[in-house]
Design an enzyme around this catalytic site. Structure first.
Site, PDB file in Angstrom:
ATOM      1  N   LYS A 131       0.695  -1.090  -0.102  1.00  0.00           N
ATOM      2  CA  LYS A 131      -0.138  -0.136   0.054  1.00  0.00           C
ATOM      3  C   LYS A 131       0.649   0.948   0.219  1.00  0.00           C
ATOM      4  CE  LYS A 131      -4.655  -1.279   1.335  1.00  0.00           C
ATOM      5  NZ  LYS A 131      -5.717  -0.652   2.272  1.00  0.00           N
ATOM      6  N   LYS A 214      -4.107  -8.569  -6.156  1.00  0.00           N
ATOM      7  CA  LYS A 214      -5.431  -9.280  -5.650  1.00  0.00           C
ATOM      8  C   LYS A 214      -6.641  -7.890  -5.899  1.00  0.00           C
ATOM      9  CE  LYS A 214      -6.142  -7.410  -0.766  1.00  0.00           C
ATOM     10  NZ  LYS A 214      -7.824  -7.461  -0.997  1.00  0.00           N
ATOM     11  N   LYS A 217     -10.082  -2.724  -3.618  1.00  0.00           N
ATOM     12  CA  LYS A 217     -11.523  -1.769  -3.773  1.00  0.00           C
ATOM     13  C   LYS A 217     -10.771   0.004  -3.943  1.00  0.00           C
ATOM     14  CE  LYS A 217     -12.757  -2.238   0.569  1.00  0.00           C
ATOM     15  NZ  LYS A 217     -12.109  -1.978   1.439  1.00  0.00           N
TER      16      LYS A 217
HETATM   17  P1  ATP Z   1      -8.482  -1.509   0.071  1.00  0.00           P
HETATM   18  O1  ATP Z   1      -7.862  -1.986  -1.007  1.00  0.00           O
HETATM   19  O2  ATP Z   1      -8.979  -0.040   0.867  1.00  0.00           O
HETATM   20  O3  ATP Z   1      -7.838  -2.388   1.078  1.00  0.00           O
HETATM   21  P2  ATP Z   1      -9.645  -4.784  -0.010  1.00  0.00           P
HETATM   22  O4  ATP Z   1     -10.625  -4.908  -0.816  1.00  0.00           O
HETATM   23  O5  ATP Z   1      -9.113  -4.476   0.062  1.00  0.00           O
HETATM   24  O6  ATP Z   1      -9.598  -2.707   0.132  1.00  0.00           O
HETATM   25  P3  ATP Z   1     -10.229  -4.389   3.138  1.00  0.00           P
HETATM   26  O7  ATP Z   1     -11.773  -3.436   3.435  1.00  0.00           O
HETATM   27  O8  ATP Z   1      -9.379  -4.215   3.568  1.00  0.00           O
HETATM   28  O9  ATP Z   1     -11.045  -4.729   1.056  1.00  0.00           O
HETATM   29  O10 ATP Z   1     -10.696  -6.100   3.257  1.00  0.00           O
HETATM   30  C1  ATP Z   1     -12.163  -6.653   3.950  1.00  0.00           C
HETATM   31  C2  ATP Z   1     -12.466  -7.898   4.113  1.00  0.00           C
HETATM   32  O11 ATP Z   1     -12.228  -8.690   2.113  1.00  0.00           O
HETATM   33  C3  ATP Z   1     -11.307  -8.949   4.246  1.00  0.00           C
HETATM   34  O12 ATP Z   1     -11.891  -9.902   4.657  1.00  0.00           O
HETATM   35  C4  ATP Z   1     -10.116  -9.025   3.395  1.00  0.00           C
HETATM   36  O13 ATP Z   1      -9.372 -10.088   3.917  1.00  0.00           O
HETATM   37  C5  ATP Z   1     -11.321  -9.271   2.169  1.00  0.00           C
HETATM   38  N1  ATP Z   1     -10.598  -9.558   1.127  1.00  0.00           N
HETATM   39  C6  ATP Z   1     -10.173  -8.329   0.515  1.00  0.00           C
HETATM   40  N2  ATP Z   1      -9.761  -8.680  -0.973  1.00  0.00           N
HETATM   41  C7  ATP Z   1      -9.716  -9.640  -1.334  1.00  0.00           C
HETATM   42  C8  ATP Z   1      -9.691 -10.398  -2.119  1.00  0.00           C
HETATM   43  N3  ATP Z   1      -9.530  -9.983  -3.846  1.00  0.00           N
HETATM   44  N4  ATP Z   1     -10.067 -11.752  -2.141  1.00  0.00           N
HETATM   45  C9  ATP Z   1     -10.944 -12.364  -1.318  1.00  0.00           C
HETATM   46  N5  ATP Z   1     -11.055 -11.623   0.084  1.00  0.00           N
HETATM   47  C10 ATP Z   1     -10.472  -9.885  -0.217  1.00  0.00           C
HETATM   48 MG    MG Z   2      -7.325  -4.516   2.191  1.00  0.00          MG
END
Ligand code: ATP
Ligand code: MG
Length: 347
Positions: A131, A214, A217
């Site tokens: 990040k 991965k 968001k």
């Molecule tokens: P950000 O980019 O803001 O970190 P993010 O997509 O990583 O957003 P988080 O809010 O950090 O989302 O994570 C929320 C939940 O979703 C956590 O349990 C995380 O492990 C799961 N998660 C996030 N991205 C993935 C993915 N690509 N595949 C499966 N699970 C995911």
């Molecule tokens: Mg995340």
């Protein structure tokens, strides 16, 4: 449909956890609209097992400020995420749902735990490196300490199980290490030692634009993810553009991460085996498969979107749900804080 505030006759969390049920805690950052990875890696699993456990689900807004975010956007994302949690099937008679910053003990425990976390442990966290990227010297220290805040979130509620996607495995490990270190230091079982609950199907959904990363968001490219609120036209466009390769075989193959990621999504949505899916598309090309995946996504998301729009249109009810959730969990958080402060000798 509006939020049924009478659904919960007795607050599920007004007392400490029932001896018979293990406690689950998890959360999502209100950084943007949630995507398919969040759904398949986290929320869908929370919904599936909500009868089995004593559940606490959080909108972790303090985590969302570890990178810059517009105030109006953050405020609106929090409400949207609450509506999406419910639209995906969380049942308020089986869980507490609240906003992290409504319970000040999260910030308080995070500070205390920072004082017990060796820098070396945080230096090993891969999410910080991803990040922070090139901005290692200029990002806020909150991003560096993010895993400690997450540890505090989990430990505050004497959590047994943390259902998360695979990317959070390292952070849950750090939480366990920290809890063990603290308990050992004071020779008291102040914290329950939690376990990560990471399923195989859907635990790591990859970016549609770059299948070696991965799905996230916070990815600046909206074509990299499908949000739960994308309309059918957008889904068709994003799946159509998803990176694949120049081959034609619709098979799971680690050497072809693009098609394998799309097949993994299809597998997680349909619940079918790899062999079954490969047989379904034998003799067909990527175009046929992408069309089937698009239909499957549209069908899965339609009822969620319908419920979401009903819930988000009744803002007072939604605010009421979040207030009630915070009121339910606050006494549990305070109980842990009393134990923590007593062990340390604070106050
Ligand atoms: P950000 O980019 O803001 O970190 P993010 O997509 O990583 O957003 P988080 O809010 O950090 O989302 O994570 C929320 C939940 O979703 C956590 O349990 C995380 O492990 C799961 N998660 C996030 N991205 C993935 C993915 N690509 N595949 C499966 N699970 C995911
Ligand atoms: Mg995340």
């Amino acid at each position: 449909m509006s939020v049924d505030m009478n659904q919960k006759v007795q607050p599920a969390m007004a007392q400490d956890k029932p001896a018979t049920k293990k406690r689950v805690f998890s959360g999502i950052q209100p950084t943007n609209n949630i995507h398919l990875g969040n759904y398949l890696g986290a929320i869908r699993n929370w919904v599936e097992t909500q009868d089995q456990y004593d559940n606490i689900f959080c909108i972790v807004d303090l985590h969302a400020i570890t990178l810059p975010i517009e105030p109006k956007e953050l405020h609106s994302n929090i409400r949207k995420l609450a509506a999406l949690y419910l639209a995906c099937g969380l049942d308020l008679s089986k869980c507490s749902l609240f906003v992290q910053s409504h319970v000040h003990q999260h910030a308080e425990l995070s500070w205390i735990l920072n004082c017990y976390t060796p820098m070396g442990w945080l230096n090993r966290m891969t999410q910080f490196k991803t990040k922070a990227g090139e901005d290692m010297e200029s990002v806020g220290t909150g991003l560096y300490c993010y895993p400690v805040l997450m540890a505090g979130d989990i430990l505050l509620y004497q959590t047994d199980m943390v259902p998360v996607g695979d990317d959070q495995r390292q952070h849950v490990e750090l939480t366990r290490d920290l809890a063990q270190r603290f308990n050992g230091l004071y020779n008291k079982p102040v914290f329950t030692i939690p376990k990560a609950d990471i399923r195989t199907a859907g635990a790591r959904i990859m970016s549609l634009a770059d299948p070696t990363k991965k799905m996230s968001k916070s990815d600046p490219n909206p074509n990299a993810y499908i949000t739960l609120l994308d309309d059918p036209k957008t889904i068709k466009k994003k799946i159509g553009r998803a990176t694949t390769d120049s081959e034609r075989l619709v098979t799971f193959d680690p050497a072809r991460p693009g098609i394998t990621n799309l097949l993994t999504i299809y597998q997680a949505l349909t619940g079918q085996s790899q062999q079954h899916i490969e047989a379904e598309f034998a003799g067909k090309g990527y175009g046929d498969f992408k069309a089937a995946l698009t239909d499957c996504l549209v069908e899965t998301l339609a009822p969620i979107q319908q419920r979401y729009h009903e819930l988000i249109s009744d803002m007072p009810a939604l605010e009421g749900v979040l207030k009630q959730g915070a009121d339910e969990v606050r006494p549990l958080a305070e109980k842990t804080m009393i134990k923590v402060k007593k062990a340390i000798g604070l106050g």
